[in-house]
Design an enzyme around this catalytic site. Structure first.
Site, mmCIF file in Angstrom:
data_model
loop_
_atom_site.group_PDB
_atom_site.id
_atom_site.type_symbol
_atom_site.label_atom_id
_atom_site.label_comp_id
_atom_site.label_asym_id
_atom_site.label_seq_id
_atom_site.Cartn_x
_atom_site.Cartn_y
_atom_site.Cartn_z
ATOM 1 N N CYS A 67 0.836 -1.214 0.000
ATOM 2 C CA CYS A 67 0.000 0.000 0.000
ATOM 3 C C CYS A 67 0.868 1.261 0.000
ATOM 4 O O CYS A 67 1.874 1.351 0.701
ATOM 5 C CB CYS A 67 -0.907 -0.017 1.225
ATOM 6 S SG CYS A 67 -1.993 1.417 1.296
ATOM 7 N N CYS A 71 0.717 4.735 6.943
ATOM 8 C CA CYS A 71 0.127 4.573 8.289
ATOM 9 C C CYS A 71 1.115 3.788 9.164
ATOM 10 O O CYS A 71 1.414 2.621 8.866
ATOM 11 C CB CYS A 71 -1.210 3.835 8.172
ATOM 12 S SG CYS A 71 -2.265 4.478 6.849
ATOM 13 N N CYS A 74 0.720 0.088 10.298
ATOM 14 C CA CYS A 74 0.178 -0.910 9.369
ATOM 15 C C CYS A 74 1.240 -1.798 8.712
ATOM 16 O O CYS A 74 2.156 -1.310 8.040
ATOM 17 C CB CYS A 74 -0.646 -0.223 8.289
ATOM 18 S SG CYS A 74 -1.495 -1.436 7.247
ATOM 19 N N CYS A 111 -16.517 -8.997 5.800
ATOM 20 C CA CYS A 111 -15.840 -7.710 5.553
ATOM 21 C C CYS A 111 -14.612 -7.926 4.683
ATOM 22 O O CYS A 111 -13.703 -8.673 5.060
ATOM 23 C CB CYS A 111 -15.376 -7.094 6.866
ATOM 24 S SG CYS A 111 -16.687 -6.928 8.066
ATOM 25 N N CYS A 142 -19.418 -5.799 3.933
ATOM 26 C CA CYS A 142 -18.700 -4.583 4.325
ATOM 27 C C CYS A 142 -17.423 -4.541 3.488
ATOM 28 O O CYS A 142 -16.831 -5.588 3.214
ATOM 29 C CB CYS A 142 -18.372 -4.637 5.818
ATOM 30 S SG CYS A 142 -17.400 -3.214 6.379
ATOM 31 N N CYS A 202 -19.152 2.475 8.833
ATOM 32 C CA CYS A 202 -18.382 1.786 9.870
ATOM 33 C C CYS A 202 -17.106 2.604 10.039
ATOM 34 O O CYS A 202 -16.305 2.709 9.105
ATOM 35 C CB CYS A 202 -18.069 0.362 9.406
ATOM 36 S SG CYS A 202 -16.940 -0.498 10.521
ATOM 37 N N ARG A 274 -17.545 -2.381 18.101
ATOM 38 C CA ARG A 274 -16.879 -3.644 17.758
ATOM 39 C C ARG A 274 -15.508 -3.771 18.411
ATOM 40 O O ARG A 274 -14.631 -2.930 18.233
ATOM 41 C CB ARG A 274 -16.739 -3.786 16.239
ATOM 42 C CG ARG A 274 -16.064 -5.125 15.839
ATOM 43 C CD ARG A 274 -16.158 -5.446 14.352
ATOM 44 N NE ARG A 274 -17.535 -5.355 13.931
ATOM 45 C CZ ARG A 274 -18.017 -4.381 13.164
ATOM 46 N NH1 ARG A 274 -17.228 -3.465 12.690
ATOM 47 N NH2 ARG A 274 -19.293 -4.345 12.855
HETATM 48 N N1 SAM Z 1 -6.507 0.609 3.240
HETATM 49 C C1 SAM Z 1 -7.769 0.842 3.777
HETATM 50 C C2 SAM Z 1 -7.786 1.969 4.780
HETATM 51 O O1 SAM Z 1 -6.782 2.275 5.372
HETATM 52 O O2 SAM Z 1 -8.871 2.522 4.990
HETATM 53 C C3 SAM Z 1 -8.414 -0.380 4.382
HETATM 54 C C4 SAM Z 1 -7.595 -1.366 5.172
HETATM 55 S S1 SAM Z 1 -6.876 -0.775 6.676
HETATM 56 C C5 SAM Z 1 -5.850 -2.140 7.084
HETATM 57 C C6 SAM Z 1 -8.206 -0.810 7.841
HETATM 58 C C7 SAM Z 1 -7.926 -0.426 9.260
HETATM 59 O O3 SAM Z 1 -7.229 -1.457 9.927
HETATM 60 C C8 SAM Z 1 -7.085 0.802 9.508
HETATM 61 O O4 SAM Z 1 -7.803 1.987 9.359
HETATM 62 C C9 SAM Z 1 -6.672 0.591 10.964
HETATM 63 O O5 SAM Z 1 -7.609 1.206 11.829
HETATM 64 C C10 SAM Z 1 -6.717 -0.916 11.134
HETATM 65 N N2 SAM Z 1 -5.352 -1.463 11.355
HETATM 66 C C11 SAM Z 1 -4.390 -1.643 10.437
HETATM 67 N N3 SAM Z 1 -3.266 -2.126 11.001
HETATM 68 C C12 SAM Z 1 -3.528 -2.249 12.320
HETATM 69 C C13 SAM Z 1 -2.767 -2.700 13.422
HETATM 70 N N4 SAM Z 1 -1.488 -3.075 13.299
HETATM 71 N N5 SAM Z 1 -3.343 -2.714 14.642
HETATM 72 C C14 SAM Z 1 -4.636 -2.315 14.785
HETATM 73 N N6 SAM Z 1 -5.398 -1.888 13.777
HETATM 74 C C15 SAM Z 1 -4.864 -1.849 12.560
HETATM 75 FE FE1 SF4 Z 2 -2.704 1.197 3.452
HETATM 76 FE FE2 SF4 Z 2 -2.568 0.033 5.814
HETATM 77 FE FE3 SF4 Z 2 -2.911 2.651 5.676
HETATM 78 FE FE4 SF4 Z 2 -4.921 0.995 4.906
HETATM 79 S S1 SF4 Z 2 -4.076 1.233 6.949
HETATM 80 S S2 SF4 Z 2 -4.170 2.815 3.854
HETATM 81 S S3 SF4 Z 2 -3.713 -0.701 4.060
HETATM 82 S S4 SF4 Z 2 -1.110 1.525 4.970
#
Ligand code: SAM
Ligand code: SF4
Ligand code: DTB
Length: 363
Positions: A67, A71, A74, A111, A142, A202, A274
């Site tokens: 990606c 973040c 992530c 989801c 979802c 959500c 949730r």
């Molecule tokens: N890429 C899309 C986005 O960011 O909206 C969808 C997937 S993203 C993985 C969805 C959510 O997963 C993120 O907004 C975050 O809140 C949660 N998430 C991702 N990595 C995480 C982690 N290591 N621990 C807890 N929550 C996590």
């Molecule tokens: Fe990409 Fe992870 Fe951020 Fe979602 S949370 S936008 S998958 S880097």
């Protein structure tokens, strides 16, 4: 007692807080003695929901890794080396197979998560097909696939999608320390687009990223003051993944996590709250405390997107031990009457049995 009076889902009007919450007010809730906070949260929870029912959603990563966003929590960001292999969008049949398995083990919602900044047009056609086919199995759908541009929410609504997940993640003040490649306003804009086409929202966040208590309050204020607030609010506890910048962050006090759930319940009384990422690391006693605090939904299935979730069998046993019912209806049964008897009510034997017998999958 605990009579389910109606199966009517909440309306947007139900989910408008009459007066916006301030950060001071919400921070004051966090400051309450733990037992007082739990009591208030339970009062609110029991006003609106059957406190012994939990809704189960199963996740599938339909497009993993690589990606472009940064973040810091992530494992799927291409900015960090977590050893995760990037994959292409899964073929339809693979997604449907996972959805069938989720349904047969008792999930009511499926989801689908994609590691994109935002979906491309060509992806949306395939995803539309996934949504239609998963819905045809009798599951709610979802999707979480990043920011939505002009017309994209409409396309998803036309395909019959039920919920779009897009998290605010944290408070506006802390946000810049976690993500720099898109703004808080970008996230709010996507939520607006989702809401405007009639999709259910959500949206929640992550705690345990090094934010202060006031910043946790700030996240909940943002969510609670959306007009209307989301139907569904995932509260994630950071899953620390080696290679991400947040690996090694001091773990959040578990009681603070429970407090966050309780405050979310109080400020968004009719939302499904949730219990999301981070359950694998939580003792079952702590998870039970989260249900007491007002969590009434969880991710169910051995995997989240790329990290582990408790084994489905262990969850079935946990729910059975707690006498909790997993709801097989779309959405959770809502109570219409706001009556709380503060004197202990001895449960009739038939009530206890009704709870435990309700779900053929868990018990
Ligand atoms: N890429 C899309 C986005 O960011 O909206 C969808 C997937 S993203 C993985 C969805 C959510 O997963 C993120 O907004 C975050 O809140 C949660 N998430 C991702 N990595 C995480 C982690 N290591 N621990 C807890 N929550 C996590
Ligand atoms: Fe990409 Fe992870 Fe951020 Fe979602 S949370 S936008 S998958 S880097
Ligand atoms: C949400 O708030 N949490 C889920 C879901 N929405 C998509 C994702 C949690 C991901 C945890 C890290 C992983 O498994 O990659």
């Amino acid at each position: 007692m605990n009579q389910i009076q109606s199966l009517t889902p909440t309306t947007d009007a139900d989910r408008r807080n009459a007066k916006p919450w301030t950060v001071d007010e919400v921070a004051a809730l966090f400051e309450l003695p733990f037992n007082d906070l739990m009591f208030r949260a339970q009062q609110v929870h029991r006003e609106h929901f059957d406190a012994n029912a939990v809704q189960l959603s199963t996740l599938l990563s339909i497009k993993t890794g690589g990606c472009e966003e940064d973040c810091k929590y992530c494992p799927q960001s291409a900015h960090f080396d977590t050893g995760l292999k990037a994959e292409k969008l899964l073929p339809l049949e693979e997604v449907l197979e996972a959805a069938r398995a989720a349904k047969s083990s008792g999930a009511t919602r499926f989801c689908m998560g994609a590691a994109w900044r935002s979906p491309k047009e060509r992806h949306l056609e395939v995803i539309g097909e996934m949504v239609r086919s998963v819905k045809a199995m009798g599951l709610e759908t979802c999707l979480t696939a990043g920011m939505l541009g002009e017309g994209q929410a409409e396309q998803l609504a036309e395909a019959g999608l039920d919920y779009y997940n897009h998290n605010l993640d944290t408070s506006p003040e802390f946000y810049g320390q976690i993500i720099t490649t898109r703004t808080y306003q970008d996230r709010l804009d996507t939520l607006d687009r989702v809401r405007n086409v009639g999709l259910k929202v959500c949206s929640g966040g992550i705690v345990g990223m090094g934010e202060t208590r006031r910043q946790r309050a700030g996240l909940l204020v943002q969510l609670a003051n959306l007009q209307p607030y989301p139907e569904s609010v995932p509260i994630n506890n950071l899953v620390q993944v080696e290679g991400t910048p947040l690996a090694g962050t001091a773990a959040l006090d578990p009681f603070e996590f429970v407090r966050t759930i309780a405050v979310a319940r109080i400020v968004m009384p009719r939302a499904m709250v949730r219990l999301s990422a981070g359950r694998e690391e939580m003792p079952e006693s702590l998870q039970a405390m989260c249900f007491l605090a007002g969590a009434n939904s969880m991710f169910y299935g051995d995997k989240l997107l790329t990290t582990n979730n408790p084994q489905a069998e262990a969850d079935r046993q946990l729910l059975a031990r707690l006498g909790m019912r997993c709801d097989t209806e779309a959405g959770l049964s809502q109570k219409t009457e706001a009556k709380i008897n503060l004197r202990a009510q001895a449960p009739a034997a038939s009530d206890a049995k009704a709870g435990a017998d309700n779900c053929q999958h868990c018990h």
